[in-house]
Design a protein around this motif. Sequence first.
Motif, short mmCIF file in Angstrom:
data_model
loop_
_atom_site.label_atom_id
_atom_site.label_comp_id
_atom_site.label_asym_id
_atom_site.label_seq_id
_atom_site.Cartn_x
_atom_site.Cartn_y
_atom_site.Cartn_z
N LYS A 1 0.91 -1.17 0.02
CA LYS A 1 -0.18 -0.13 0.06
C LYS A 1 0.99 1.21 -0.15
O LYS A 1 0.37 2.30 0.34
N ASP A 2 2.16 1.21 -0.10
CA ASP A 2 3.16 2.28 0.10
C ASP A 2 3.07 3.13 1.07
O ASP A 2 3.53 4.11 1.28
N ALA A 3 2.66 2.37 2.40
CA ALA A 3 2.66 2.73 3.51
C ALA A 3 3.97 2.65 4.32
O ALA A 3 4.27 3.78 5.22
N ALA B 1 -6.04 9.28 6.86
CA ALA B 1 -6.64 10.48 5.88
C ALA B 1 -6.34 10.25 4.59
O ALA B 1 -7.15 10.77 3.71
N GLY B 2 -5.23 9.69 4.20
CA GLY B 2 -4.81 9.29 2.89
C GLY B 2 -6.15 8.22 2.20
O GLY B 2 -6.41 8.37 1.16
N ARG B 3 -6.30 7.19 3.08
CA ARG B 3 -7.21 6.25 2.62
C ARG B 3 -8.78 6.91 2.42
O ARG B 3 -9.45 6.55 1.47
N MET B 4 -9.16 7.78 3.32
CA MET B 4 -10.53 8.59 3.22
C MET B 4 -10.36 9.55 1.88
O MET B 4 -11.47 9.46 1.31
N GLY B 5 -9.38 10.12 1.62
CA GLY B 5 -9.19 10.79 0.37
C GLY B 5 -9.16 9.98 -0.88
O GLY B 5 -10.21 10.27 -1.82
N ARG B 6 -8.71 8.90 -0.79
CA ARG B 6 -8.97 7.78 -1.92
C ARG B 6 -10.28 7.40 -2.08
O ARG B 6 -10.81 7.35 -3.14
N LEU B 7 -10.99 7.01 -0.98
CA LEU B 7 -12.40 6.65 -1.10
C LEU B 7 -13.14 7.75 -1.60
O LEU B 7 -14.41 7.63 -2.30
#
Length: 132
Positions: A66-68, A91-97
């Motif tokens: 996941k490039d984390a 926050a990045g996951r929320m933005g992608r969703l």
Amino acid sequence: MAANDQPDSDRHGNRRRPGELEAEIITALVDAGRALTPAEVRERLDWSTPLSYSTVVTTLTRLFDKDAVTRQRDGRAYRYAAVADAPALVAGRMGRLLRAEADHASVLRRFVSALDEQDEQILRRLLREADE
């Protein structure tokens, strides 16, 4: 094996929330301030129930995919380092969703309506601060 000995159980014998182990591992990597082997990560995790080495390796591999986290070879193992802290990853996951849905207004409206009162107040305060 008892239910509280399962690698996917928390210290109370309940299943971990989705992403909880990933967040704990990211936090351990950030707190270390250096790249760690899976064994070193496992030692830093604060779980009173046993957590298998293979569970830590699997989670680190998923975080890498996941490039984390980044990884570099160190002998027969890898050393892993966090790319960002746990809140930044969420926050990045929320933005992608959000980007995955064309109707951002509907998604955000439903998100806000699902917040508890305390989180809604935090969001309102943050939005006011962003306007200032």
